[in-house]
Design a protein around this motif. Sequence first.
Motif, mmCIF file in Angstrom:
data_model
loop_
_atom_site.group_PDB
_atom_site.id
_atom_site.type_symbol
_atom_site.label_atom_id
_atom_site.label_comp_id
_atom_site.label_asym_id
_atom_site.label_seq_id
_atom_site.Cartn_x
_atom_site.Cartn_y
_atom_site.Cartn_z
ATOM 1 N N PRO A 186 -13.674 -13.573 -28.995
ATOM 2 C CA PRO A 186 -12.951 -14.905 -28.726
ATOM 3 C C PRO A 186 -11.357 -14.851 -28.124
ATOM 4 C CG PRO A 186 -14.099 -15.031 -30.918
ATOM 5 C CD PRO A 186 -14.217 -13.519 -30.315
ATOM 6 N N GLU A 187 -10.924 -14.119 -28.720
ATOM 7 C CA GLU A 187 -9.338 -13.660 -28.034
ATOM 8 C C GLU A 187 -9.377 -13.236 -26.667
ATOM 9 O OE1 GLU A 187 -4.835 -11.602 -29.127
ATOM 10 O OE2 GLU A 187 -7.005 -11.343 -30.460
ATOM 11 N N GLN A 188 -10.191 -12.425 -26.272
ATOM 12 C CA GLN A 188 -10.359 -12.011 -24.928
ATOM 13 C C GLN A 188 -10.789 -12.892 -24.206
ATOM 14 O OE1 GLN A 188 -11.621 -7.765 -25.098
ATOM 15 N NE2 GLN A 188 -11.199 -7.621 -22.933
ATOM 16 N N ALA A 189 -11.780 -13.848 -24.421
ATOM 17 C CA ALA A 189 -12.192 -14.619 -23.593
ATOM 18 C C ALA A 189 -11.200 -15.748 -23.479
ATOM 19 C CB ALA A 189 -13.460 -15.265 -24.398
ATOM 20 N N LEU A 190 -10.545 -16.208 -24.332
ATOM 21 C CA LEU A 190 -9.352 -17.330 -24.405
ATOM 22 C C LEU A 190 -8.262 -16.597 -23.401
ATOM 23 C CD1 LEU A 190 -8.255 -19.876 -24.923
ATOM 24 C CD2 LEU A 190 -6.929 -18.830 -26.932
ATOM 25 N N LYS A 191 -8.066 -15.306 -23.338
ATOM 26 C CA LYS A 191 -6.969 -14.654 -22.517
ATOM 27 C C LYS A 191 -7.297 -14.874 -21.302
ATOM 28 C CE LYS A 191 -3.993 -13.101 -25.702
ATOM 29 N NZ LYS A 191 -2.416 -13.483 -25.616
ATOM 30 N N LEU A 192 -8.418 -14.544 -20.863
ATOM 31 C CA LEU A 192 -9.117 -14.365 -19.362
ATOM 32 C C LEU A 192 -8.935 -16.049 -18.790
ATOM 33 C CD1 LEU A 192 -11.952 -12.163 -19.513
ATOM 34 C CD2 LEU A 192 -10.246 -12.024 -18.121
ATOM 35 N N LEU A 193 -9.314 -16.955 -19.916
ATOM 36 C CA LEU A 193 -9.258 -18.378 -19.241
ATOM 37 C C LEU A 193 -7.654 -18.890 -19.013
ATOM 38 C CD1 LEU A 193 -11.879 -19.843 -21.618
ATOM 39 C CD2 LEU A 193 -12.061 -19.722 -19.367
ATOM 40 N N ARG A 194 -6.874 -18.481 -20.069
ATOM 41 C CA ARG A 194 -5.535 -18.738 -19.995
ATOM 42 C C ARG A 194 -4.777 -18.116 -18.544
ATOM 43 N NH1 ARG A 194 -3.665 -19.006 -26.248
ATOM 44 N NH2 ARG A 194 -4.103 -21.296 -26.625
ATOM 45 N N ARG A 195 -5.316 -16.849 -18.246
ATOM 46 C CA ARG A 195 -4.752 -16.381 -17.163
ATOM 47 C C ARG A 195 -4.710 -17.252 -15.972
ATOM 48 N NH1 ARG A 195 -6.778 -10.334 -16.045
ATOM 49 N NH2 ARG A 195 -6.866 -9.617 -18.255
ATOM 50 N N GLN A 196 -5.877 -18.062 -15.826
ATOM 51 C CA GLN A 196 -6.112 -19.004 -14.780
ATOM 52 C C GLN A 196 -5.538 -20.338 -15.097
ATOM 53 O OE1 GLN A 196 -10.329 -19.020 -15.235
ATOM 54 N NE2 GLN A 196 -10.582 -16.880 -14.651
ATOM 55 N N GLY A 197 -4.597 -20.372 -15.852
ATOM 56 C CA GLY A 197 -3.764 -21.793 -16.392
ATOM 57 C C GLY A 197 -4.588 -22.575 -17.251
ATOM 58 N N LEU A 198 -5.533 -22.244 -17.650
ATOM 59 C CA LEU A 198 -6.205 -23.328 -18.491
ATOM 60 C C LEU A 198 -5.622 -23.821 -19.733
ATOM 61 C CD1 LEU A 198 -9.457 -24.571 -19.292
ATOM 62 C CD2 LEU A 198 -9.475 -23.057 -21.234
ATOM 63 N N ALA A 199 -5.515 -24.955 -19.787
ATOM 64 C CA ALA A 199 -5.044 -25.843 -20.806
ATOM 65 C C ALA A 199 -5.949 -26.937 -21.746
ATOM 66 C CB ALA A 199 -3.582 -26.565 -20.539
ATOM 67 N N ALA A 200 -6.988 -26.760 -21.192
ATOM 68 C CA ALA A 200 -8.141 -27.765 -21.821
ATOM 69 C C ALA A 200 -8.543 -26.995 -22.986
ATOM 70 C CB ALA A 200 -8.889 -28.014 -20.755
ATOM 71 N N PRO A 201 -9.174 -27.743 -24.060
ATOM 72 C CA PRO A 201 -9.946 -27.295 -25.056
ATOM 73 C C PRO A 201 -11.294 -26.599 -24.598
ATOM 74 C CG PRO A 201 -9.375 -29.696 -25.437
ATOM 75 C CD PRO A 201 -9.114 -29.331 -24.200
ATOM 76 N N ALA A 202 -11.265 -25.253 -25.252
ATOM 77 C CA ALA A 202 -12.433 -24.507 -24.761
ATOM 78 C C ALA A 202 -13.097 -23.874 -26.041
ATOM 79 C CB ALA A 202 -11.872 -23.217 -23.986
ATOM 80 N N LEU A 203 -14.448 -23.629 -25.609
ATOM 81 C CA LEU A 203 -15.544 -23.127 -26.902
ATOM 82 C C LEU A 203 -16.071 -22.013 -26.123
ATOM 83 C CD1 LEU A 203 -15.969 -26.494 -26.554
ATOM 84 C CD2 LEU A 203 -17.641 -25.956 -28.602
ATOM 85 N N LEU A 204 -16.300 -20.988 -27.059
ATOM 86 C CA LEU A 204 -17.020 -19.747 -26.774
ATOM 87 C C LEU A 204 -18.707 -19.914 -27.183
ATOM 88 C CD1 LEU A 204 -17.249 -16.785 -25.792
ATOM 89 C CD2 LEU A 204 -16.681 -16.146 -27.856
ATOM 90 N N ASP A 205 -19.423 -19.990 -25.881
ATOM 91 C CA ASP A 205 -20.960 -20.101 -26.277
ATOM 92 C C ASP A 205 -21.422 -18.849 -26.288
ATOM 93 O OD1 ASP A 205 -23.405 -21.472 -26.389
ATOM 94 O OD2 ASP A 205 -23.450 -21.675 -24.299
ATOM 95 N N GLY A 206 -21.023 -17.984 -27.616
ATOM 96 C CA GLY A 206 -21.377 -16.467 -27.388
ATOM 97 C C GLY A 206 -22.705 -16.124 -27.155
ATOM 98 N N ASP A 207 -23.726 -17.005 -27.787
ATOM 99 C CA ASP A 207 -25.168 -16.702 -27.963
ATOM 100 C C ASP A 207 -25.870 -17.497 -26.591
ATOM 101 O OD1 ASP A 207 -24.992 -14.763 -29.856
ATOM 102 O OD2 ASP A 207 -24.779 -16.431 -31.299
ATOM 103 N N TRP A 208 -25.139 -17.982 -25.829
ATOM 104 C CA TRP A 208 -25.597 -18.879 -24.733
ATOM 105 C C TRP A 208 -26.502 -19.894 -25.288
ATOM 106 C CZ3 TRP A 208 -26.801 -16.812 -19.373
ATOM 107 C CH2 TRP A 208 -25.740 -15.829 -19.120
ATOM 108 N N ASP A 209 -26.332 -20.396 -26.443
ATOM 109 C CA ASP A 209 -26.972 -21.583 -27.208
ATOM 110 C C ASP A 209 -26.789 -23.114 -26.217
ATOM 111 O OD1 ASP A 209 -28.329 -23.012 -29.204
ATOM 112 O OD2 ASP A 209 -26.650 -23.638 -30.195
ATOM 113 N N GLY A 210 -25.505 -23.250 -26.063
ATOM 114 C CA GLY A 210 -25.381 -24.624 -25.312
ATOM 115 C C GLY A 210 -25.813 -24.406 -23.847
ATOM 116 N N TRP A 211 -25.972 -23.184 -23.295
ATOM 117 C CA TRP A 211 -26.541 -23.040 -21.968
ATOM 118 C C TRP A 211 -27.710 -23.262 -21.906
ATOM 119 C CZ3 TRP A 211 -24.310 -20.345 -17.267
ATOM 120 C CH2 TRP A 211 -25.386 -19.983 -16.441
ATOM 121 N N ARG A 212 -28.518 -22.868 -22.860
ATOM 122 C CA ARG A 212 -30.107 -23.094 -22.983
ATOM 123 C C ARG A 212 -30.101 -24.613 -23.284
ATOM 124 N NH1 ARG A 212 -29.852 -17.925 -25.369
ATOM 125 N NH2 ARG A 212 -29.818 -19.037 -27.346
ATOM 126 N N ARG A 213 -29.535 -25.263 -24.369
ATOM 127 C CA ARG A 213 -29.614 -26.547 -24.761
ATOM 128 C C ARG A 213 -29.567 -27.595 -23.627
ATOM 129 N NH1 ARG A 213 -26.455 -28.618 -30.224
ATOM 130 N NH2 ARG A 213 -27.444 -26.389 -30.793
#
Length: 469
Positions: free
Chosen positions: A77-104
Motif C-alpha cells: 500500500p505505501e509504495q502504491a500510494l507513493k507512486l500515485l502521489r508522485r504524479q500529483g494525485l490528491a483524490a481518495p485512492a484504494l488498492l485493488d490488490g487482488d484485482w477484485d474490483g477489476w473483475r467485478r
Amino acid sequence: MNVQPVQDLPEFATWLNAAPTTLTELRGRPVVLAFVNAASVWCAQRLAELAQWQLRNPGRLQLLVLQVPRFDCEREPEQALKLLRRQGLAAPALLDGDWDGWRRFNITAWPTLVLLDAQGRERDRLVGFGGELERALTALCEGVGRPPDAEPARELHPEPRLPLRFPVGLVATTERLYIADSGHHRVLECSHGGRVLRQFGLGTADFMDGGPGEAAFNRPQGLALERDALYVADTGNHALRRIHLLTGQVDTLCGTGRPGEPLEGVVTQPRGVPLNHPQGLAVADNQIHIAMAGDNCIWSYHLGQRTLKWRAGSGAIDVRDGSGHLAAFAQPAAVAAVQQVLYVCDALGSSIRAMQLRGDLVQTLVGQGLWSFGDEDGPRALAQLQHPQAIAMSPDAPLLWIADAGNGRLRTLRLGGGELSTLELPRRLHGPAGLALGGGAVWIAETDAHAVLRFDPVSGVLSDVPITE
C-alpha cells in the motif's frame, strides 16, 4: 445510453489515503471510478486530465481512484500510494490488490473510467484514451446540484513538508549537485553538502520562460548538463527546457504544455511542437536524446540544427529488439550515452536496452519480456529487475549503475558481457528514481523518501545529503 445498476466497491480493497466509504454513501452526486496502474504514465495523464476538469468544476463529482497493481511492489500500500502521489494525485485512492474490483466491474484495460450517475448507475465508461472526457463528465453532471450536506471524500495523511518533494533527476559535477525537485516544480543547484545555491522555477506548476523570478516548471524529471546549459525534461509540461547557468534564464526548445504526437523536422516555433511525457535525457554529439515515456520511443533533438528526430521505437508497449522503428520499448524512463551507444532504462519492461547511435539498432541487455520481472543477480540472460527508474554510467569503467526502484536496490551491470550485481547497502531504498556520478560518489534520488543520498563506492558508506535553503 448505457444505464446499469452497479455493485459496491470491492470488499477487500485497501483504502490508501482516505476514510473508507461506499458507493451507497456517495449517492446524490456523480462518481467517477478511475481504474489505473500507478506505474503507467498513460494513467498519470488521464488522472491529470481529471484533476484539471475538477479544478474548473469544483464539487460537481466525486473521484475515486482504484490502483490495480502490475508489479509486485505495487501491492504494498505505501509504495502504491507513493507512486500515485508522485504524479500529483490528491483524490481518495484504494488498492485493488487482488484485482477484485477489476473483475467485478469487467475492466479490460488501464486506464478505465467508470462514470456513475447520482443514483449510482453506470452511465458511461471511457477505456484508454477513448471518448471525449470533457463532454462525458459534463453530461454526467448535467442537472445535478451538489447536495447541501455532502462533503467530498478527502485525502488523509498527506506527504510531510520537507525541503524536497519527490526528487527525481540528478546531475553531479566536481562541485555542484543539480536536483529536479519534481513535486515542488523546480530545479535546484546545490553544493555537495546540500546547501541550496540557486533555485530555478517559481515552485508552482506552470509553463513560463524567463529569468530566475519568472520561469516555471511542472514536475521536472530528467536532467542533462552540457557546458553551461542544463537541459530539463519538464515532464508535466511535456516539454524540453534549457537553463542557461550563467544567467539563470530558462527557455523552451520544444513542447506545447500538453501531451501530443511529436513531429519530425526543424523546430521553428518551439511552443508549437508537442512532446509526450519526456522523462529521461542524455547529451551526445551535440544532440539531446530523449526517453519519451508517453509514446514509448527514443527521440533526438539536434542543438545545432534545431531538429527533432524519431530514432527508435514503434510506439507499442513491448520489449522487442531491432533497428529503429522496428524495435519497441515499454515506457523508457532514463537514458545514458557513451561511445556511440545510448543505454535505455525501460521501466515497464523491467529491462536495460542498448541503442547504437549509428544505425539505431536496439538490443536488450537485461530483461526477459514485458511481464517478466524479479530480483535476480547473475548472467544477463537470467538476471531480473523490477520497474527500474534510472541509470548512470561510471566515468572510469564500463559499468552501468541502475536504480532498481521496484526492488529498492542499487544494481550494477558490467558492460561487455558482464553480470548484473546488487550493491550491499545498509538498508533498502525507498523508490529510487534518479542517479548521478560525480565528485567520487554515486548520488541517489531516494524519491519516495523525499531525499538525496550519497554513496561512496570505495568505503561503501551511504549517507543523507541534508538539503538546506
